[in-house]
Design an enzyme around this catalytic site. Structure first.
Site, mmCIF file in Angstrom:
data_model
loop_
_atom_site.group_PDB
_atom_site.id
_atom_site.type_symbol
_atom_site.label_atom_id
_atom_site.label_comp_id
_atom_site.label_asym_id
_atom_site.label_seq_id
_atom_site.Cartn_x
_atom_site.Cartn_y
_atom_site.Cartn_z
ATOM 1 N N ASN A 155 -2.618 6.324 -4.036
ATOM 2 C CA ASN A 155 -2.547 6.046 -5.463
ATOM 3 C C ASN A 155 -3.700 6.717 -6.184
ATOM 4 O O ASN A 155 -4.763 6.942 -5.611
ATOM 5 C CB ASN A 155 -2.599 4.542 -5.724
ATOM 6 C CG ASN A 155 -1.342 3.835 -5.266
ATOM 7 O OD1 ASN A 155 -0.239 4.349 -5.424
ATOM 8 N ND2 ASN A 155 -1.499 2.644 -4.699
ATOM 9 N N LYS A 191 2.654 7.061 -12.343
ATOM 10 C CA LYS A 191 2.445 5.960 -11.403
ATOM 11 C C LYS A 191 1.009 5.438 -11.502
ATOM 12 O O LYS A 191 0.770 4.232 -11.420
ATOM 13 C CB LYS A 191 2.742 6.399 -9.972
ATOM 14 C CG LYS A 191 2.657 5.190 -9.021
ATOM 15 C CD LYS A 191 2.765 5.530 -7.562
ATOM 16 C CE LYS A 191 2.625 4.250 -6.733
ATOM 17 N NZ LYS A 191 2.518 4.491 -5.299
ATOM 18 N N GLY A 248 -3.188 7.679 9.822
ATOM 19 C CA GLY A 248 -3.009 6.261 9.549
ATOM 20 C C GLY A 248 -1.635 5.798 10.001
ATOM 21 O O GLY A 248 -0.631 6.484 9.783
ATOM 22 N N ALA A 249 -1.595 4.649 10.647
ATOM 23 C CA ALA A 249 -0.319 4.077 11.097
ATOM 24 C C ALA A 249 -0.180 2.667 10.555
ATOM 25 O O ALA A 249 0.234 1.746 11.245
ATOM 26 C CB ALA A 249 -0.234 4.090 12.620
ATOM 27 N N GLY A 250 -0.568 2.505 9.280
ATOM 28 C CA GLY A 250 -0.444 1.213 8.617
ATOM 29 C C GLY A 250 0.889 1.092 7.908
ATOM 30 O O GLY A 250 1.886 1.685 8.319
ATOM 31 N N GLY A 251 0.896 0.345 6.801
ATOM 32 C CA GLY A 251 2.140 0.069 6.114
ATOM 33 C C GLY A 251 2.841 1.295 5.576
ATOM 34 O O GLY A 251 4.069 1.371 5.592
ATOM 35 N N VAL A 252 2.079 2.275 5.101
ATOM 36 C CA VAL A 252 2.679 3.489 4.535
ATOM 37 C C VAL A 252 2.826 4.577 5.595
ATOM 38 O O VAL A 252 3.918 5.080 5.849
ATOM 39 C CB VAL A 252 1.859 4.012 3.338
ATOM 40 C CG1 VAL A 252 2.427 5.342 2.842
ATOM 41 C CG2 VAL A 252 1.855 2.990 2.209
ATOM 42 N N GLY A 253 1.716 4.959 6.234
ATOM 43 C CA GLY A 253 1.769 6.018 7.237
ATOM 44 C C GLY A 253 2.642 5.669 8.422
ATOM 45 O O GLY A 253 3.423 6.498 8.904
#
Length: 303
Positions: free
Chosen positions: A101, A184, A7-12
């Site tokens: 999460n 969390k 994944g290359a989204g907001g986190v990855g």
């Protein structure tokens, strides 16, 4: 040490970009549409911690290669396919670090791989893609936490610590990662639950006595489920979770509420459905949690 970031989204995209920025060997496993976007524009991060722009190494499912560290930063509802996609890239000594999460994904990962290969992981960051596919980091926090389940500083943990050293992100090696994950989970499930239930940011909800009571009741119900599961969720943790909620920005929206507003799939099954399953198995009443989950199910059925 070769990294594969799923994944290359907001986190990855963010943590993979920071690792690449330092000079680590990082490859991104992405879908065709995202690959085409990245080939055209590169991976771009906008952040007060420092902007990043470079042409990333990409790989697709079905290709070959072996990686030492696999970072999973996909949405939880995609995990089944992600597991199948990454299997060919994992060797006997590979370590998997999920930054998702909740907890259900660990049960899936333990079943697909050996538990010894999976570290505990979590992150605290607000970052998302814009319509050009560029990453915008919008919070002061960009904390990534991981560790061995037994808390030991093993050889592989020391190697990872070296690889992450100097990266422009706050990276913490935890000696009590399972406790961190559940803590969390409690907060995210409560925050997402209350904001999606009332379709409002935290501020207007907590500004009313009824809203505060509903939030506290939801936190209490979740803690009751966790305690019955053997998780140390004492009253102090309930108070801390509510206190954290009240300290947040008046206009703070959970990412799940933003997903609903944008007509996207939520992680309701992964977060709240998982807790409902446990509550039913334990014969626990959780009326607010059930209402939260019913609201999410209706949204998913209608979108």
């Amino acid at each position: 040490m070769k990294f594969l970031v799923v994944g290359a989204g907001g986190v990855g995209g963010y943590i993979g970009g920071r690792l690449s920025e330092k000079g680590n060997d990082v490859t991104f496993l992405v879908r065709q549409k995202r690959a085409e976007q990245l080939k055209k524009t590169g991976l771009v991060i906008h952040s007060e911690k420092g902007n990043v722009s470079f042409q990333p190494e990409l790989i697709s499912a079905g290709e070959t290669g072996q990686f030492d560290v696999v970072i999973i930063a996909s949405k939880a509802y995609s995990l089944g396919q992600v597991i199948e996609d990454v299997k060919p890239f994992i060797h006997q000594e590979s370590v998997i670090i999920p930054f998702l999460n909740g907890y259900r994904h660990y049960e899936q990962l333990f079943a697909a791989f050996s538990k010894e290969q999976v570290l505990g992981g979590l992150c605290f960051i607000e970052s998302a893609l814009d319509n050009k596919g560029e990453i915008h980091h919008t919070s002061a926090s960009h904390r990534f936490v991981f560790g061995e389940w037994n808390g030991e500083r093993t050889e592989r943990i020391r190697a990872l610590e070296e690889a992450f050293s100097g990266v422009k992100a706050e990276v913490i090696i935890s000696g009590h990662i399972e406790k961190d994950i559940w803590k969390k989970y409690l907060f995210i499930a409560a925050q997402a639950g209350i904001t999606t239930l009332f379709q409002r940011p935290l501020g207007p909800i907590l500004a009313t006595e009824a809203g505060r009571h509903t939030a506290q009741t939801l936190i209490g119900e979740i803690c009751t489920v966790l305690r019955k599961e053997g998780v140390p969720a004492d009253p102090a943790l309930e108070e801390e979770s509510f206190r954290t909620m009240t300290s947040m920005s008046y206009h703070m929206k959970s990412s799940m509420l933003r997903d609903m507003e944008n007509g996207q799939t939520t992680e309701g099954d992964h977060l709240h459905g998982f807790l409902i399953e446990k509550a039913k198995r334990l014969s626990l009443a959780a009326p607010v949690l059930e209402t939260v989950y019913a609201n999410l199910q209706m949204y998913e059925a209608e979108k």
